[in-house]
Design a protein around this motif. Structure first.
Motif, PDB file in Angstrom:
ATOM      1  N   ALA A 160      40.350  52.003  41.966  1.00 13.44           N
ATOM      2  CA  ALA A 160      40.877  52.401  40.656  1.00 13.44           C
ATOM      3  C   ALA A 160      42.389  52.312  40.713  1.00 13.44           C
ATOM      4  N   ALA A 161      43.008  52.059  39.587  1.00 19.66           N
ATOM      5  CA  ALA A 161      44.462  52.036  39.533  1.00 19.66           C
ATOM      6  C   ALA A 161      44.978  53.432  39.863  1.00 19.66           C
ATOM      7  N   GLU A 162      45.775  53.533  40.913  1.00 19.40           N
ATOM      8  CA  GLU A 162      46.262  54.837  41.373  1.00 19.40           C
ATOM      9  C   GLU A 162      47.232  55.469  40.386  1.00 19.40           C
ATOM     10  N   ASP A 163      47.845  54.661  39.538  1.00 26.28           N
ATOM     11  CA  ASP A 163      48.847  55.194  38.617  1.00 26.28           C
ATOM     12  C   ASP A 163      48.281  55.473  37.222  1.00 26.28           C
ATOM     13  N   ASP A 164      46.969  55.425  37.070  1.00 25.52           N
ATOM     14  CA  ASP A 164      46.346  55.663  35.769  1.00 25.52           C
ATOM     15  C   ASP A 164      46.128  57.162  35.607  1.00 25.52           C
ATOM     16  N   PRO A 165      46.873  57.808  34.718  1.00 20.56           N
ATOM     17  CA  PRO A 165      46.789  59.263  34.585  1.00 20.56           C
ATOM     18  C   PRO A 165      45.672  59.758  33.653  1.00 20.56           C
ATOM     19  N   ARG A 166      44.916  58.839  33.052  1.00 23.34           N
ATOM     20  CA  ARG A 166      43.908  59.249  32.063  1.00 23.34           C
ATOM     21  C   ARG A 166      42.747  59.992  32.713  1.00 23.34           C
ATOM     22  N   PHE A 167      42.306  61.037  32.024  1.00 21.20           N
ATOM     23  CA  PHE A 167      41.168  61.828  32.484  1.00 21.20           C
ATOM     24  C   PHE A 167      39.888  61.277  31.870  1.00 21.20           C
ATOM     25  N   VAL A 168      38.798  61.389  32.631  1.00 23.63           N
ATOM     26  CA  VAL A 168      37.490  60.917  32.194  1.00 23.63           C
ATOM     27  C   VAL A 168      36.490  62.042  32.416  1.00 23.63           C
ATOM     28  N   SER A 169      35.616  62.244  31.442  1.00 20.69           N
ATOM     29  CA  SER A 169      34.512  63.190  31.602  1.00 20.69           C
ATOM     30  C   SER A 169      33.303  62.404  32.066  1.00 20.69           C
ATOM     31  N   THR A 218      40.228  53.828  54.862  1.00 21.51           N
ATOM     32  CA  THR A 218      41.601  54.328  54.825  1.00 21.51           C
ATOM     33  C   THR A 218      42.472  53.600  53.809  1.00 21.51           C
ATOM     34  N   LYS A 219      42.145  52.366  53.509  1.00 29.57           N
ATOM     35  CA  LYS A 219      42.972  51.578  52.590  1.00 29.57           C
ATOM     36  C   LYS A 219      42.204  51.348  51.292  1.00 29.57           C
ATOM     37  N   ALA A 220      42.897  51.550  50.188  1.00 32.00           N
ATOM     38  CA  ALA A 220      42.274  51.313  48.879  1.00 32.00           C
ATOM     39  C   ALA A 220      42.024  49.825  48.702  1.00 32.00           C
ATOM     40  N   GLY A 221      40.925  49.497  48.081  1.00 34.15           N
ATOM     41  CA  GLY A 221      40.619  48.106  47.780  1.00 34.15           C
ATOM     42  C   GLY A 221      41.527  47.596  46.676  1.00 34.15           C
ATOM     43  N   GLU A 222      41.223  46.404  46.225  1.00 34.29           N
ATOM     44  CA  GLU A 222      42.021  45.802  45.164  1.00 34.29           C
ATOM     45  C   GLU A 222      41.613  46.388  43.816  1.00 34.29           C
ATOM     46  N   ALA A 223      42.603  46.914  43.113  1.00 32.04           N
ATOM     47  CA  ALA A 223      42.333  47.503  41.798  1.00 32.04           C
ATOM     48  C   ALA A 223      41.983  46.391  40.817  1.00 32.04           C
ATOM     49  N   GLN A 224      40.953  46.635  40.040  1.00 35.31           N
ATOM     50  CA  GLN A 224      40.569  45.669  39.022  1.00 35.31           C
ATOM     51  C   GLN A 224      41.605  45.675  37.909  1.00 35.31           C
ATOM     52  N   GLN A 225      41.848  44.516  37.336  1.00 35.65           N
ATOM     53  CA  GLN A 225      42.757  44.432  36.202  1.00 35.65           C
ATOM     54  C   GLN A 225      42.116  45.124  35.017  1.00 35.65           C
ATOM     55  N   PRO A 226      42.860  46.012  34.365  1.00 37.86           N
ATOM     56  CA  PRO A 226      42.269  46.692  33.212  1.00 37.86           C
ATOM     57  C   PRO A 226      41.997  45.710  32.080  1.00 37.86           C
ATOM     58  N   THR A 227      40.872  45.883  31.436  1.00 40.20           N
ATOM     59  CA  THR A 227      40.548  45.051  30.282  1.00 40.20           C
ATOM     60  C   THR A 227      41.311  45.573  29.077  1.00 40.20           C
ATOM     61  N   ARG A 228      41.282  44.826  28.001  1.00 38.18           N
ATOM     62  CA  ARG A 228      41.950  45.267  26.776  1.00 38.18           C
ATOM     63  C   ARG A 228      41.376  46.616  26.320  1.00 38.18           C
ATOM     64  N   ARG A 229      40.063  46.747  26.423  1.00 41.00           N
ATOM     65  CA  ARG A 229      39.410  47.998  26.038  1.00 41.00           C
ATOM     66  C   ARG A 229      39.894  49.150  26.905  1.00 41.00           C
ATOM     67  N   ASP A 230      40.031  48.907  28.224  1.00 41.99           N
ATOM     68  CA  ASP A 230      40.511  49.953  29.134  1.00 41.99           C
ATOM     69  C   ASP A 230      41.928  50.402  28.781  1.00 41.99           C
ATOM     70  N   ARG A 231      42.788  49.447  28.412  1.00 37.86           N
ATOM     71  CA  ARG A 231      44.185  49.774  28.118  1.00 37.86           C
ATOM     72  C   ARG A 231      44.324  50.617  26.857  1.00 37.86           C
ATOM     73  N   THR A 232      43.356  50.541  25.971  1.00 39.14           N
ATOM     74  CA  THR A 232      43.456  51.296  24.721  1.00 39.14           C
ATOM     75  C   THR A 232      42.754  52.651  24.793  1.00 39.14           C
ATOM     76  N   ARG A 233      42.075  52.929  25.861  1.00 39.67           N
ATOM     77  CA  ARG A 233      41.389  54.216  26.007  1.00 39.67           C
ATOM     78  C   ARG A 233      42.398  55.332  26.233  1.00 39.67           C
TER      79      ARG A 233
END
Length: 156
Positions: free
Chosen positions: A43-52, A101-116
């Motif tokens: 997951a993108a480590e800098d994404d501050p959005r909360f998810v239920s 120990t190492k984070a994998g490659e973060a997936q590129q956020p989709t357009r839908r993800d960026r607007t959430r």
């Protein structure tokens, strides 16, 4: 669609229970941060959005409780656990449980993800109306159970 269904006329003599279930992010065996980390995703480590979120077994249990404990009329339930959290937190726990120990490659956020936006949703109504207690009250309980091999609600 939800509004049309909820307001549809119902014959007075039948008055069945009608429920709308709004589900959070569904996870469980074979579909969790553990599976994503095992496949090298992150997951993108800098994404501050909360998810239920909600464990699939708790979804099944809520549906069952609604059939047993509900009276006539319409109810709308948010089916989520007790702890909305950033996606990065669930991936951090998954890495810890798997010893990665190492984070994998973060997936590129989709357009839908960026607007959430952040979604912190309350589950008070399922607890009050259905006298319900979650088996997996937060992602930590759920991921630890999956890591131990719990396959609920699926059979082995």
């Amino acid at each position: 669609m939800e509004h049309q269904w909820a307001t549809a006329p119902v014959p007075e003599r039948t008055r069945p229970s009608r429920c709308i279930f709004r589900l959070g992010g569904i996870y469980g065996p074979g579909r969790s941060a553990l599976d994503a980390v095992a496949k090298g995703r992150a997951a993108a480590e800098d994404d501050p959005r909360f998810v239920s979120r909600i464990h699939v077994n708790d979804i099944c249990r809520v549906l069952e409780a609604s059939m047993i404990r509900r009276g006539p009329g319409l109810s709308i339930y948010n089916v989520v656990d007790d702890l909305p959290t950033p996606k990065a937190s669930t991936f951090a726990l998954a890495r810890q449980l798997l010893g990665v120990t190492k984070a994998g490659e973060a997936q590129q956020p989709t357009r839908r993800d960026r607007t959430r936006v952040s979604k912190r949703v309350s589950n008070r109504k399922i607890k009050a109306d259905l006298d319900f207690e979650l088996e997996f009250p937060n992602y930590e309980h759920g991921l630890r159970a999956i890591h131990r091999g719990d396959q609920s609600p699926f059979l082995h």
